[in-house]
Design an enzyme around this catalytic site. Structure first.
Site, PDB file in Angstrom:
ATOM      1  N   GLU B 305       0.854  -1.200   0.000  1.00 18.71           N
ATOM      2  CA  GLU B 305       0.000   0.000   0.000  1.00 18.71           C
ATOM      3  C   GLU B 305       0.882   1.239   0.000  1.00 18.71           C
ATOM      4  O   GLU B 305       0.737   2.134   0.836  1.00 18.71           O
ATOM      5  CB  GLU B 305      -0.906   0.000   1.244  1.00 18.71           C
ATOM      6  CG  GLU B 305      -1.705  -1.298   1.397  1.00 18.71           C
ATOM      7  CD  GLU B 305      -2.572  -1.344   2.652  1.00 18.71           C
ATOM      8  OE1 GLU B 305      -2.062  -0.972   3.717  1.00 18.71           O
ATOM      9  OE2 GLU B 305      -3.750  -1.718   2.543  1.00 18.71           O
ATOM     10  N   CYS B 400     -10.264   0.255   7.834  1.00 14.71           N
ATOM     11  CA  CYS B 400      -9.660   1.516   8.279  1.00 14.71           C
ATOM     12  C   CYS B 400     -10.247   2.725   7.567  1.00 14.71           C
ATOM     13  O   CYS B 400     -10.408   3.778   8.173  1.00 14.71           O
ATOM     14  CB  CYS B 400      -8.150   1.478   8.089  1.00 14.71           C
ATOM     15  SG  CYS B 400      -7.645   1.162   6.410  1.00 14.71           S
TER      16      CYS B 400
END
Lengths: 635, 635
Positions: B305, B400
């Site tokens: 990521e 998240c």
């Protein structure tokens, strides 16, 4: 019977490299004699299986196939270039194979050494039939090249054992290979022995594939394997998701797919199977009209080394394995055997001059597994492009591509001609001297040419005696105004729907055909569904696809533009890359200084003039490594 | 002290959705009350840790942080919109947190339930300090919104315990978080308590990071962990490869990186640390001038990521996590706190109106984790693009992004203004009523606007008594000819180098500033080093980046071209996508019929006329799913 002796400037260089560099190097590799390389262990595995050495199996489950492909390449090399020492080495290796073969005929070092009680328990993953297929191909080739039967007999024994194991009859295993290969090999074995049982076994493997109840599920249950299969848990990977005759899109692992299509085409011909022929034609259309790169690279997805879907042809993230383009040549030739049509030979030629040989450095010392059409070396550090190597590698753990390329190059002569009834078909142009039989008569045919750089091909035709037959010359799809002269007299080019020009006449000794195939620089564009290539152009001259490299054109190649009216100059550069025609022309390059380091702005793209130099794609990365690009912006 | 009450048409819709949909939905999710969704187990984990329920820990190692982010979002919601019932729910949850807290102050359900003896043994991977950070942020916000100290006291106790554990002193752990977050939270705790020890701990974590001997190696040895670290075996992933002051390129996990830069900027200001400020500035330049998408998306690589490298900004394979753009807003605000410059507010605005809110459906019911700039739904089946979802998802295992977006939207008012000496800075334009203190005087300021659709903003300024001070208005970088009127009288726009227009005068009750920010449709182009965007244009109007969708423009969007002279018409469409300005204009589309199904040919690209309709990027995929594209070919 067609015996081709290659005498071609372009291919002889490759064949010399293969003979002098690759075959010895691969022999050293198989024997673990390459310093700093991971050991192959392939010969050791055979010695251990033969009980002549202690040790464990090491390598991929299909490590044996490297030995087989090497032997096959040796056979083709001996065809063109007898070599006593090499033949002795091969004979010794064949003797070792004989000693590694089990009593019942079984021959596979992985299972013999590591899991002797688990033969045929995981056809899906473990490549036993694949390795057998490669050994059969090698044995047939070795027999044809040398006349020696030993290897062939070893493989006949093994195959007869396989026949006793597989089938839908009670007590047999109703399975088929996870990696297709043996299907096409069995047809070669049939050709050389005339034994129908081999054709029947091939047909069984093809017919049974994808049928329900699904064999891979049966064996999975039997070995209590609960792991979901890695490839989206589906058998598209092995083209075993549905019966082969229902398949009309190329899916899954590209090499598996094309080896299978090759066998299907050969079987369709041998058994006059219309539904199989039809399936082949649909799959051919799908591959070549929806899923093939301009280089004849196939398999656009790294995951599963696989086909993805129609028009999904990313240039910088493709897989386009060397082996897959090699396989495409095999398939194209089988399609030609079924039906002569230049569309098959066009793709065959495209693969031969582009996506196959791009897999090897000109000196034969380094190899690409993946053949991208766009390389930004820094981006190869991205995890999703880590399979794209910006330079060729010395050897691979999974060393399938180098020996596959080796065997192709050494057998290039097999792809030039076909004989059908009273017709001799010339599919490819390359220097050679060939003897063939037509209606019981020996005919000699020779080509002299500097193809693919020069448009002239001189064919001389020498029948034993004056006689009437047809010579059909393929007019390549890149050539619009072919000219043909016979004994210096221009004739009308009688090009048929199938793309061949037919010359019917009474031929006599020393008749000479001159073919001129004007090679203008063509701008090729992609179907607009290929999103990557919208507004872009590729350059092609004759069968050669071009690319631009950083070493000639500076960095940031995607910033280059070729104006639509640019004329390209042609130069044969003797000293460059072993002698190639290069293209040079006026181009434009986006001026980046106006950006002042800003990432986004309302600046327009100002372009400044630059020279563009393109080289043959196959020869890229033989100088200073750097960026490479096939599809260039056009403006 | 700045108290902003949002009264904005654009943001109120989002805030209502968050209050009415997202906060209740997330509360249900935390309590495992969403049918057919994977359970969160977050509240259960707390109950088990509190000894009030039997069971095992379940969820990600950082599952607690979902609870924290929810509480933080609730706090901001209560600021704008008091709600007794919601506050009671939060109070009960806070009580539960208190009961789950251990005697010594420790509060983490994973370790308390699952590995009570292994606290702080894997800082690299296991997020204890990250969760603590989120709880601290939530506690500070809850205290500020409600005045209630309970949660704050829980976190003070925990933080004081953390202070006793970490440091370079003998007997302490010389470590720091694997996922930065607590560094910025500690500064908030310092702000609200005035206790230097919290600032000191934050500074310790920042200063110690990346120092040798490397703490992650020390703890790895101690726990006898022999696995190579997944991210190329390097600590770039955590920005712990070198000390932070030596870092000048954004690398590794984007959210970790930007949370850290946020803390660095805040620390630089609080401690007057020039080297830290300099590092922040270098990193800011790198992120915003080399590694940021036009949508303010950051992190172009799915693997880790993470950031990749300069100008590597693929539109269809990016990661551009919603959380990373949310973090960019945090960082931009801290940079403004260090030094007022519109370049920070410009990026903040770009993130707020584009790459953050694109993460949520307009109805607040579905979310993107990844925010691509080009989507071809079929290609999302490619393994290397499987992280790019063609439609928003209901909830994530790693949840998240939704709560991060929730807390951002509910705290949008915190980003509008700064007060510095005798100056009030207006960074963002949005309807609001605000009370602030300037030199001991209460001043009320209000904005009325239909921003971002309309160019007019009316600010009314109401000081307690007539007095001299400065109001500095940000002139957005997309606006070339701003106009300002004071009490209907046009004044010269005194725009300084830092991008703000300064108005020095003696202000009196009901003074009114009218700002006009003409919003022409801008064609934005990328630096030519962004290879993906060469020859392409993005449309922007005001702060809004536009995209084209299949539902308006048909399929194969990469085949569209915008001629360089096309003028776009602007329409406010009340009923569309909650009310948006759309752009329509003449375009061209490649004619594909001439291809006759061929993949490669010498056809030129013939174009036919078509209409192009663009909608705001943030609102894509709220109608019929399909293709989407930001960067369109220009011709």
């Amino acid at each position: 019977m067609i015996k081709v002796q290659m005498k071609d400037k372009f291919w002889s260089k490759y064949m010399d490299v293969v003979r002098n560099e690759v075959i010895p190097y691969q022999w050293d590799a198989l024997n673990d004699r390459i310093p700093n390389a991971e050991p192959s262990h392939a010969i050791k595995n055979l010695r251990i299986a033969a009980g002549e050495e202690q040790g464990e199996f090491y390598g991929m489950v299909f490590q044996d196939s490297d030995v087989a492909k090497w032997l096959e390449a040796v056979a083709y090399s001996l065809e063109n270039h007898p070599d006593t020492h090499l033949e002795e080495t091969a004979d010794e290796l064949i003797n070792l194979l004989g000693r590694a073969q089990q009593e019942d005929g079984y021959l596979n070092t992985y299972y013999t050494i590591k899991e002797p009680n688990n033969r045929w328990t995981n056809l899906r993953d473990n490549h036993e039939l694949y390795c057998a297929g490669h050994f059969i191909e090698a044995a047939v080739s070795y027999y044809k090249a040398t006349g020696k039967r030993k290897f062939l007999d070893i493989m006949i024994k093994y195959t007869d054992y396989i026949i006793s194991v597989f089938g839908t009859e009670e007590g047999k295993i109703p399975g088929y290979p996870g990696h297709q290969e043996i299907e096409l090999a069995l047809i070669k074995l049939f050709d050389v022995t005339g034994e129908e049982k081999y054709l029947k076994l091939s047909k069984y493997f093809i017919d049974q594939r994808g049928e329900q109840p699904h064999y891979f599920e049966i064996e999975e249950r039997e070995r209590e394997d609960k792991q979901p299969f890695f490839f989206y848990n589906g058998y598209e990977y092995h083209q075993a998701h549905i019966p082969v005759r229902e398949q009309d899109k190329a899916v899954g692992h590209a090499v598996r797919a094309i080896y299978m299509y090759t066998a299907m085409a050969a079987l369709a011909r041998k058994t006059n199977d219309a539904t199989l022929k039809q399936a082949c034609e649909k799959l051919w259309d799908n591959v070549t009209k929806q899923q093939m790169y301009i280089t004849a690279g196939v398999g656009s997805s790294e995951f599963g080394e696989s086909f993805s879907f129609d028009y999904d042809l990313p240039n910088d993230a493709c897989y386009t394995e060397t082996c897959a383009s090699v396989a495409l040549v095999f398939w194209a030739k089988r399609m030609l055997d079924v039906e002569i049509h230049s569309k098959y030979a066009d793709v065959m030629e495209r693969a031969l001059y582009n996506g196959t040989i791009s897999g090897m450095n000109l000196d034969g010392k380094k190899f690409f597994y993946v053949n991208p059409l766009e390389v930004w070396p820094q981006a190869c550090n991205r995890h999703d492009k880590r399979h794209v190597k910006p330079v060729r590698q010395t050897w691979f753990t999974c060393a399938c591509c180098p020996p596959n390329l080796t065997r192709l190059i050494n057998s290039i002569g097999h792809y030039l001609y076909s004989v059908k009834n009273n017709q001799i078909y010339v599919h490819l142009y390359a220097g050679n001297e060939t003897r063939l039989k037509l209606n019981g008569q020996n005919i000699r045919i020779a080509q002299k040419t500097e193809y693919p750089w020069n448009d002239q091909v001189i064919l001389s035709v020498t029948p034993e005696r004056k006689s009437a037959f047809t010579i059909a010359l393929r007019i390549p799809n890149w050539c619009k105004q072919a000219e043909i002269r016979i004994n210096n007299e221009r004739i009308h080019v009688n090009q048929q729907d199938n793309g061949y020009a037919y010359i019917d006449r009474i031929w006599d000794k020393d008749d000479q055909i001159e073919v001129l195939l004007p090679m203008s620089v063509k701008r090729v564009r992609s179907h607009p569904n290929v999103r990557e290539n919208v507004g872009k152009v590729a350059l092609q001259r004759g069968p050669i696809v071009y690319c631009v490299e950083e070493v000639d054109n500076g960095e940031n190649l995607p910033n280059l533009f070729v104006p639509i009216h640019t004329q390209f100059d042609i130069h044969f550069e003797e000293e460059l890359l072993g002698g190639v025609v290069t293209l040079t022309g006026d181009g434009l390059r986006i001026e980046d200084s106006v950006w002042n380091g800003e990432l986004y702005s309302s600046n327009t793209f100002q372009k400044k003039r630059t020279k563009i130099k393109a080289i043959p794609y196959y020869a890229w990365c033989n100088r200073t490594p750097g960026e490479m690009l096939v599809w260039i912006n056009e403006c």
